[in-house]
Design a protein around this motif. Sequence first.
Motif, PDB file in Angstrom:
ATOM      1  N   TRP A  76       2.911 -24.648   0.238  1.00  0.00           N
ATOM      2  CA  TRP A  76       2.920 -23.317   0.817  1.00  0.00           C
ATOM      3  C   TRP A  76       1.601 -22.610   0.596  1.00  0.00           C
ATOM      4  N   ARG A  77       1.355 -21.612   1.406  1.00  0.00           N
ATOM      5  CA  ARG A  77       0.195 -20.733   1.264  1.00  0.00           C
ATOM      6  C   ARG A  77       0.657 -19.300   1.473  1.00  0.00           C
ATOM      7  N   ASP A  78       0.124 -18.373   0.685  1.00  0.00           N
ATOM      8  CA  ASP A  78       0.453 -16.961   0.805  1.00  0.00           C
ATOM      9  C   ASP A  78      -0.675 -16.237   1.526  1.00  0.00           C
ATOM     10  N   ILE A  79      -0.309 -15.467   2.519  1.00  0.00           N
ATOM     11  CA  ILE A  79      -1.277 -14.772   3.369  1.00  0.00           C
ATOM     12  C   ILE A  79      -0.982 -13.282   3.351  1.00  0.00           C
ATOM     13  N   LYS A  80      -2.028 -12.493   3.123  1.00  0.00           N
ATOM     14  CA  LYS A  80      -1.927 -11.048   3.282  1.00  0.00           C
ATOM     15  C   LYS A  80      -2.473 -10.701   4.660  1.00  0.00           C
ATOM     16  N   GLY A  98       3.977  -7.002   1.264  1.00  0.00           N
ATOM     17  CA  GLY A  98       3.484  -7.377   2.585  1.00  0.00           C
ATOM     18  C   GLY A  98       2.923  -8.774   2.693  1.00  0.00           C
ATOM     19  N   ILE A  99       3.153  -9.613   1.689  1.00  0.00           N
ATOM     20  CA  ILE A  99       2.644 -10.981   1.705  1.00  0.00           C
ATOM     21  C   ILE A  99       3.584 -11.868   2.529  1.00  0.00           C
ATOM     22  N   LEU A 100       2.987 -12.796   3.294  1.00  0.00           N
ATOM     23  CA  LEU A 100       3.749 -13.788   4.044  1.00  0.00           C
ATOM     24  C   LEU A 100       3.511 -15.162   3.421  1.00  0.00           C
TER      25      LEU A 100
END
Length: 566
Positions: free
Chosen positions: A114-118, A179-181
Amino acid sequence: MTPIIRSIIDKSSGSAIHLIFEKGVYKFLPDYATGKYLEITNHGNGYKKIIFNFDKFRSVIIEGNNAEFIFHGQAMPFLFDGCENAVVKNLIIDWDIPFNFLGEVVAVNEKEGWRDIKPMKEGFSWRVRNGRLEFPNVDGFHYTVPGSTLAFDANGKRPVHGAWDIESDPTLVEQLPDGILRFHEKLKRYPPVGSLLDSKGDREHDRYAPAFDFRNSSNIELNGIVIHHALGMGFLFERSQQIKIINSGIYLRQGSNRVVSTTADATHFCNCKGSILIENCRFENMLDDGTNVHGTYVEVDEVINKNTLRYKLKHFEQMGFLFADASDEVWFIMQPSPQRGVAAVVEKVKKINEEYAEIVFKSALPDGLRKGDILENKTWNPEFTMRGCTIKNHRARNIVLKTPLRTVIENNFFSSMMSSVFLRGESFFWYESGAVNDVLIRNNKFEYCAYSGAEHAVLNITPRLGKTFDQEAIFDRNIRFEDNIIRTFDNRIVMADRVDGLIIKGNTIVKTNEAQQLYPNAPLFEFKNCSNIVLEKNSYIGNKITSIKADEKSSKTLINKQNKGF
């Protein structure tokens, strides 16, 4: 403004129109635009909403006076079809909402996948629904997957060092606090934390239309045009001639939080002829090449009789393209040789559908022509000059060249993610012709080139031919790479395959330490299946490396003299 412009165009009688805009901001929505089904090379065919539809005028002049045209949604700004004189000056083109998703990579877990994107919010449009990311969500349209995705350096706003393209299709997009995806997706290579990750959607739908589409037109001058965003290429020319793009640019608006300008090439020329000039232009942050100049190969589907054949268009973004018309000359290229054979004049063409057409020639077809051989249009090839331009901070190549006529690339500044100058005719996949015969590349500055994860070179010459063609036969000819200054972190300067006549002379190469080497064991120069290569009066400043690698065929006629440092 859309219905106002449409009304002006509809009510204009005669063969000429001259539009003058006061400086200001003009907004264009697609709702009341002219609708038309279009076959657009290297884009998606379909029903397009066209704001400026110039298909009934022989002469079109637009004076923009630096007006800003802001487009919204799936709109095609300009179509010029059948114009004999087209002049556009001093316009700024942009979109209110770009068709991209952009976010900062804040965490990565390769083991769990997984990767977390703002995500960026200001100026962008997106949502997460049922575990899927949807963007841009404009007028009911959205991509179903992130699709083509690339990591950009947050400071330099250019692709990250060693970047690879990602085709993203996560199994789940999870909304976290703050708000992180979180994108759950196993990747071969993960983007670095701190980079900005940009997605532009799936390949079937991510090229709606260019900002400017010229087809069957001539005497074209674009002067002082700036494009900040487009839903495809910036400037596209199909079967057109006598073209100038001067004092223009494709780049980000100053202070913008975006990292992408056009979602495809800055400029693209398909089956054009006459002279093409690009001068004093600035192309940055596109998601494809600075320019691509090429013809189109079609494949023989069936020999019908002694002077008639049916051909097939091969790439899905060439469907419906007008390969040839009456009075055009066409080369026959017969397997296994990739060489241009005899040419014949077209008597007539009958289009069957988007994929197939029949050609009747005025003379008999060559003996032995069979299914799988390819055709190339001899008539529609241009002379090309690029001078005084800057191309940088974008995905892919600075320039891609495929024309047999004289080509001059001089006094430019180039910085490329992939190869800076790419010469590749190909009878496979893209089916873009053809072999070059006269190319001069001189007095350019190359800096920080070939920083993609895949292996590239400053100058890369490598045809890509189908398996039925001779993979060792000469393809390109007469290329001069002279008096250029090259500052590079890595080794590869020239890779050449199947070239006859390549002069590399008077170039200054400086090895820098601005970035980590990606291919430290690669040579400066590599030659395969070449003849008549000259390396003369070049200088190299840097660490000792393998300088020249040449196979047996290339070594026989290679001249290496008066070079310094290698």
